[in-house]
Scaffold this motif. Sequence first.
Motif, PDB file in Angstrom:
ATOM      1  N   ARG A  11       0.805  -1.223   0.000  1.00 23.60           N
ATOM      2  CA  ARG A  11       0.000   0.000   0.000  1.00 23.60           C
ATOM      3  C   ARG A  11       0.839   1.275   0.000  1.00 23.60           C
ATOM      4  O   ARG A  11       0.311   2.375   0.070  1.00 23.60           O
ATOM      5  N   GLY A  13       2.528   4.419  -1.089  1.00 26.05           N
ATOM      6  CA  GLY A  13       2.135   5.349  -2.138  1.00 26.05           C
ATOM      7  C   GLY A  13       0.632   5.519  -2.251  1.00 26.05           C
ATOM      8  O   GLY A  13       0.158   6.425  -2.924  1.00 26.05           O
ATOM      9  N   LEU A  15      -1.451   5.294   0.725  1.00 28.98           N
ATOM     10  CA  LEU A  15      -1.922   5.809   2.008  1.00 28.98           C
ATOM     11  C   LEU A  15      -1.013   6.939   2.475  1.00 28.98           C
ATOM     12  O   LEU A  15       0.208   6.847   2.352  1.00 28.98           O
ATOM     13  N   ASP A  16      -1.623   7.988   3.016  1.00 24.70           N
ATOM     14  CA  ASP A  16      -0.853   9.108   3.533  1.00 24.70           C
ATOM     15  C   ASP A  16      -0.574   8.993   5.024  1.00 24.70           C
ATOM     16  O   ASP A  16       0.442   9.469   5.512  1.00 24.70           O
ATOM     17  N   LEU A  17      -1.516   8.391   5.746  1.00 20.70           N
ATOM     18  CA  LEU A  17      -1.411   8.366   7.196  1.00 20.70           C
ATOM     19  C   LEU A  17      -2.167   7.157   7.723  1.00 20.70           C
ATOM     20  O   LEU A  17      -3.289   6.889   7.289  1.00 20.70           O
ATOM     21  N   CYS A  37       5.843   0.820  10.560  1.00 18.67           N
ATOM     22  CA  CYS A  37       5.427   1.967   9.735  1.00 18.67           C
ATOM     23  C   CYS A  37       6.612   2.883   9.460  1.00 18.67           C
ATOM     24  O   CYS A  37       6.828   3.323   8.324  1.00 18.67           O
ATOM     25  N   PHE A  42       5.878   5.151   6.374  1.00 19.37           N
ATOM     26  CA  PHE A  42       4.508   5.617   6.570  1.00 19.37           C
ATOM     27  C   PHE A  42       4.426   6.578   7.747  1.00 19.37           C
ATOM     28  O   PHE A  42       5.036   6.347   8.791  1.00 19.37           O
ATOM     29  N   ALA A  43       3.641   7.624   7.588  1.00 18.49           N
ATOM     30  CA  ALA A  43       3.290   8.494   8.717  1.00 18.49           C
ATOM     31  C   ALA A  43       2.171   7.795   9.487  1.00 18.49           C
ATOM     32  O   ALA A  43       1.334   7.111   8.890  1.00 18.49           O
ATOM     33  N   TYR A  44       2.151   7.961  10.799  1.00 25.74           N
ATOM     34  CA  TYR A  44       1.118   7.288  11.589  1.00 25.74           C
ATOM     35  C   TYR A  44       0.823   8.048  12.878  1.00 25.74           C
ATOM     36  O   TYR A  44       1.601   8.888  13.314  1.00 25.74           O
ATOM     37  N   GLN A  71       2.969  11.116  14.393  1.00 16.65           N
ATOM     38  CA  GLN A  71       2.369  12.385  13.983  1.00 16.65           C
ATOM     39  C   GLN A  71       1.501  12.995  15.074  1.00 16.65           C
ATOM     40  O   GLN A  71       1.432  14.212  15.205  1.00 16.65           O
TER      41      GLN A  71
END
Length: 169
Positions: A11, A13, A15-17, A37, A42-44, A71
């Motif tokens: 996933r 690219g 999902l942003d967060l 992550c 990934f940001a989370y 985040q």
Amino acid sequence: VANPESVLSARLGLLDLLRIPLDLRSPEPALRLGRICTEQGFAYTFNFVGATCFELERLSEVAAQIPTDVQAIYVADSRGHLQLDEVAPLIGAVRKAWSGPIGYHGHDNLGLAMANSEAALAAGCELIDASIAAVGLGGGNLHIRDGMALAMRRRGDLHPDPRALEADE
């Protein structure tokens, strides 16, 4: 999930967060997923689910374990029974050990989602959750229209299209 690395890499690219639910009784599985992550780019955020079921000290203890690349930490009134005077102590317990952004996720079981969200902002939250048509478990979540109204009262730079405020559904 047996292999979260492969689930996430498929996933990348898309999902942003990611918001990871964190059980305050046993935070390690969520913390481990957070590390994955980070490794995968990934940001989370962490959602402290059922936060109202725990002593304030427990919220501080777990918040102290949260890595700085997260985040935000969201305090969730998962049961939807939080009273107005209980909001600030929850936020304060997280703030005691966490200097990053804090969010609030309320449910409207008692008709207090708006008031509690406003109290959370006053107590130092930078983020509040709202949903379209207030869709959510129990009595629903804060209606997006009400969330926008709260944001506009606090921030003079927000000037949404008036149609966005009128639309209910």
